[in-house]
Design a protein around this motif. Sequence first.
Motif, PDB file in Angstrom:
ATOM      1  N   ARG A 308      41.513 -10.635  -7.335  1.00 47.22           N
ATOM      2  CA  ARG A 308      40.429 -10.499  -6.362  1.00 47.22           C
ATOM      3  C   ARG A 308      39.247 -11.449  -6.599  1.00 47.22           C
ATOM      4  NH1 ARG A 308      40.494  -6.099  -2.968  1.00 47.22           N
ATOM      5  NH2 ARG A 308      42.133  -4.559  -3.338  1.00 47.22           N
ATOM      6  N   PHE A 309      38.869 -11.646  -7.854  1.00 49.01           N
ATOM      7  CA  PHE A 309      37.606 -12.325  -8.130  1.00 49.01           C
ATOM      8  C   PHE A 309      37.808 -13.625  -8.905  1.00 49.01           C
ATOM      9  CE2 PHE A 309      33.621 -12.849 -10.650  1.00 49.01           C
ATOM     10  CZ  PHE A 309      32.769 -13.049  -9.572  1.00 49.01           C
ATOM     11  N   SER A 310      37.145 -14.705  -8.407  1.00 38.41           N
ATOM     12  CA  SER A 310      37.153 -16.014  -9.076  1.00 38.41           C
ATOM     13  C   SER A 310      35.734 -16.562  -9.104  1.00 38.41           C
ATOM     14  CB  SER A 310      38.069 -17.002  -8.346  1.00 38.41           C
ATOM     15  OG  SER A 310      39.393 -16.543  -8.305  1.00 38.41           O
ATOM     16  N   LEU A 311      35.452 -17.392 -10.098  1.00 38.84           N
ATOM     17  CA  LEU A 311      34.114 -17.944 -10.290  1.00 38.84           C
ATOM     18  C   LEU A 311      34.235 -19.385 -10.753  1.00 38.84           C
ATOM     19  CD1 LEU A 311      31.003 -17.275 -10.491  1.00 38.84           C
ATOM     20  CD2 LEU A 311      31.434 -16.863 -12.932  1.00 38.84           C
ATOM     21  N   GLY A 312      33.299 -20.242 -10.296  1.00 35.33           N
ATOM     22  CA  GLY A 312      33.354 -21.642 -10.696  1.00 35.33           C
ATOM     23  C   GLY A 312      31.993 -22.293 -10.742  1.00 35.33           C
ATOM     24  N   ALA A 313      31.974 -23.552 -11.197  1.00 34.53           N
ATOM     25  CA  ALA A 313      30.736 -24.312 -11.307  1.00 34.53           C
ATOM     26  C   ALA A 313      31.035 -25.790 -11.124  1.00 34.53           C
ATOM     27  CB  ALA A 313      30.069 -24.068 -12.659  1.00 34.53           C
ATOM     28  N   ASP A 314      30.009 -26.535 -10.711  1.00 35.74           N
ATOM     29  CA  ASP A 314      30.096 -27.982 -10.527  1.00 35.74           C
ATOM     30  C   ASP A 314      28.878 -28.650 -11.151  1.00 35.74           C
ATOM     31  OD1 ASP A 314      32.490 -28.370  -9.078  1.00 35.74           O
ATOM     32  OD2 ASP A 314      31.497 -29.819  -7.772  1.00 35.74           O
ATOM     33  N   VAL A 315      29.097 -29.827 -11.732  1.00 38.93           N
ATOM     34  CA  VAL A 315      28.009 -30.693 -12.154  1.00 38.93           C
ATOM     35  C   VAL A 315      28.324 -32.088 -11.631  1.00 38.93           C
ATOM     36  CG1 VAL A 315      26.768 -31.731 -14.075  1.00 38.93           C
ATOM     37  CG2 VAL A 315      27.503 -29.355 -14.227  1.00 38.93           C
ATOM     38  N   GLY A 316      27.386 -32.678 -10.875  1.00 37.97           N
ATOM     39  CA  GLY A 316      27.606 -34.001 -10.300  1.00 37.97           C
ATOM     40  C   GLY A 316      26.505 -34.973 -10.690  1.00 37.97           C
ATOM     41  N   TYR A 317      26.864 -36.250 -10.769  1.00 38.36           N
ATOM     42  CA  TYR A 317      25.922 -37.304 -11.151  1.00 38.36           C
ATOM     43  C   TYR A 317      26.106 -38.492 -10.208  1.00 38.36           C
ATOM     44  CZ  TYR A 317      23.887 -41.082 -14.018  1.00 38.36           C
ATOM     45  OH  TYR A 317      23.152 -42.146 -14.474  1.00 38.36           O
ATOM     46  N   THR A 318      24.990 -38.994  -9.662  1.00 40.35           N
ATOM     47  CA  THR A 318      25.031 -40.154  -8.771  1.00 40.35           C
ATOM     48  C   THR A 318      24.127 -41.248  -9.331  1.00 40.35           C
ATOM     49  OG1 THR A 318      25.411 -38.726  -6.857  1.00 40.35           O
ATOM     50  CG2 THR A 318      24.683 -40.976  -6.423  1.00 40.35           C
ATOM     51  N   ARG A 319      24.661 -42.446  -9.460  1.00 39.23           N
ATOM     52  CA  ARG A 319      23.943 -43.552 -10.116  1.00 39.23           C
ATOM     53  C   ARG A 319      23.148 -44.371  -9.091  1.00 39.23           C
ATOM     54  NH1 ARG A 319      25.454 -48.656 -12.908  1.00 39.23           N
ATOM     55  NH2 ARG A 319      24.112 -48.797 -14.734  1.00 39.23           N
ATOM     56  N   TRP A 320      22.099 -43.742  -8.537  1.00 41.61           N
ATOM     57  CA  TRP A 320      21.266 -44.425  -7.560  1.00 41.61           C
ATOM     58  C   TRP A 320      20.437 -45.547  -8.179  1.00 41.61           C
ATOM     59  CZ3 TRP A 320      22.341 -44.277  -2.759  1.00 41.61           C
ATOM     60  CH2 TRP A 320      22.783 -43.118  -2.132  1.00 41.61           C
ATOM     61  N   SER A 321      20.281 -45.556  -9.502  1.00 41.71           N
ATOM     62  CA  SER A 321      19.443 -46.572 -10.133  1.00 41.71           C
ATOM     63  C   SER A 321      20.009 -47.979  -9.989  1.00 41.71           C
ATOM     64  CB  SER A 321      19.254 -46.253 -11.620  1.00 41.71           C
ATOM     65  OG  SER A 321      20.499 -46.218 -12.295  1.00 41.71           O
ATOM     66  N   THR A 322      21.263 -48.099  -9.552  1.00 42.84           N
ATOM     67  CA  THR A 322      21.822 -49.437  -9.322  1.00 42.84           C
ATOM     68  C   THR A 322      21.144 -50.126  -8.146  1.00 42.84           C
ATOM     69  OG1 THR A 322      23.582 -48.469  -7.957  1.00 42.84           O
ATOM     70  CG2 THR A 322      24.067 -48.855 -10.290  1.00 42.84           C
TER      71      THR A 322
END
Length: 449
Positions: A308-322
């Motif tokens: 019945r139950f699931s759990l998750g997480a995300d971590v994202g990184y974007t290199r806008w400094s270019t």
Amino acid sequence: MTNKKLYLSRPSRLRALSLAVVVALAAAPLQQAAASAFQLKENSAKALGRAFAGSAAAPDDAAVVVNNPAAMSEVDRAIFQADVTGVQFSTKFSGSGTDALGRPLSGGNGGDGGVTKPIPALYYIMPLDDAWRLGFSVSAPYGFETDYDRGWVGRYSAYKSMFQSVDLTAAASYRFSDTLSFGASVVAQRTKAELTQAIDFGAILAAGGAPVPPQSQDGFGRVDGDDWGWGFGLGLLWKPTDQDRIGVNFHSQVVHKLSGNASFQVPAAVTAISPALGNAVFVDTPGKAGFTTPANATASWWHTFNDRFSLGADVGYTRWSTFNQLVVDYANPAQPSTVENFDWQDTWFGSVGMEYRFNPTWVLRGGFAVDGSPTQVSTRTPRVPDGTRRWVTVGLGYTPSDTMAFDLGYGHIFVNDAQISTRTATGNSLNGSYDSSGNLLGASAQFRF
């Protein structure tokens, strides 16, 4: 700047000021691309419902063609999936401005500069054998638009700003074992931009010594451009236990050379006073500018507690400094190439989300996310009134049979107030803040063969 200084300036200053305005006009549509507000995650209604937590690891979503091609190895038969997400973005300015003489700028607050747009996506995954999978998709990884009322107080900074990228992706995955898979993709990306704004020809004439005050002779300018570029993606899916899935996805930068045109409307009274305006400078001309959409990476975790139950997480990184410098080249020899410097910062995205399955047919989703912005007061403009964003999302899934599934997702985005303090090439200053928010509504249909 005093009245005396304006009227005693040399004619050469008129030409230099004119060129500076053209540079600002041509550069702005690229500047708007360099903000995390343009990075669209809305490629899956199912993922939207859980704030994109587990985007590279959660099962049963064909959007992994772009979110993590390695996860295609979990597909046991052909899948076609169509998604569309409606994005309603609202942004309202409060503040004021002054012209080159220090007088208040005329005009209102611009109304609601936000717009409502659909973001479609299509996916297809097919197994080749026990180990290999192929996938194809059409999606939009970047896109944004603002549009203000004519004659508003910030008209010399922006009217309409539009930026859009569309990706055509071909991907493949290989399953090394029951616990480890690898994926890769090739991306063809088409990027286009459009910008319009008012031009203060009164200030330009005054700077050249003419007895004409700023704000008295407004013109209009528009630039657009587009280009195709190539990129790639890499993905990994690892299942350390029967309950856990860990996904990692990398999307390369895509280098563009935008080609397009700049067009101008110069009032007849302006040309009568200074024939160079509208004949030598501020004439329609082709132009080119290099721009690179940034590389980004995502790490996802998804844990299944029970049926019945699931759990998750995300971590994202974007290199806008270019994106720290922009070079604009003009076909008109009277408009020399110009270098614009920027100061963007890399950004992070984090989310947590869950799924609760009432029965094999219905599932409820929810999530929360925080998305950073690279903009700051010194570089922020009305074209991209972006701030740190916080997402709250919910979703509902319906699976009437093992061959089809339908999903809905809704999210509200809270945006931190964004302070701006800008000055145009014609000496117009704009100071104030933006109150922004967004609403997302996504729908998806998936068919298995």
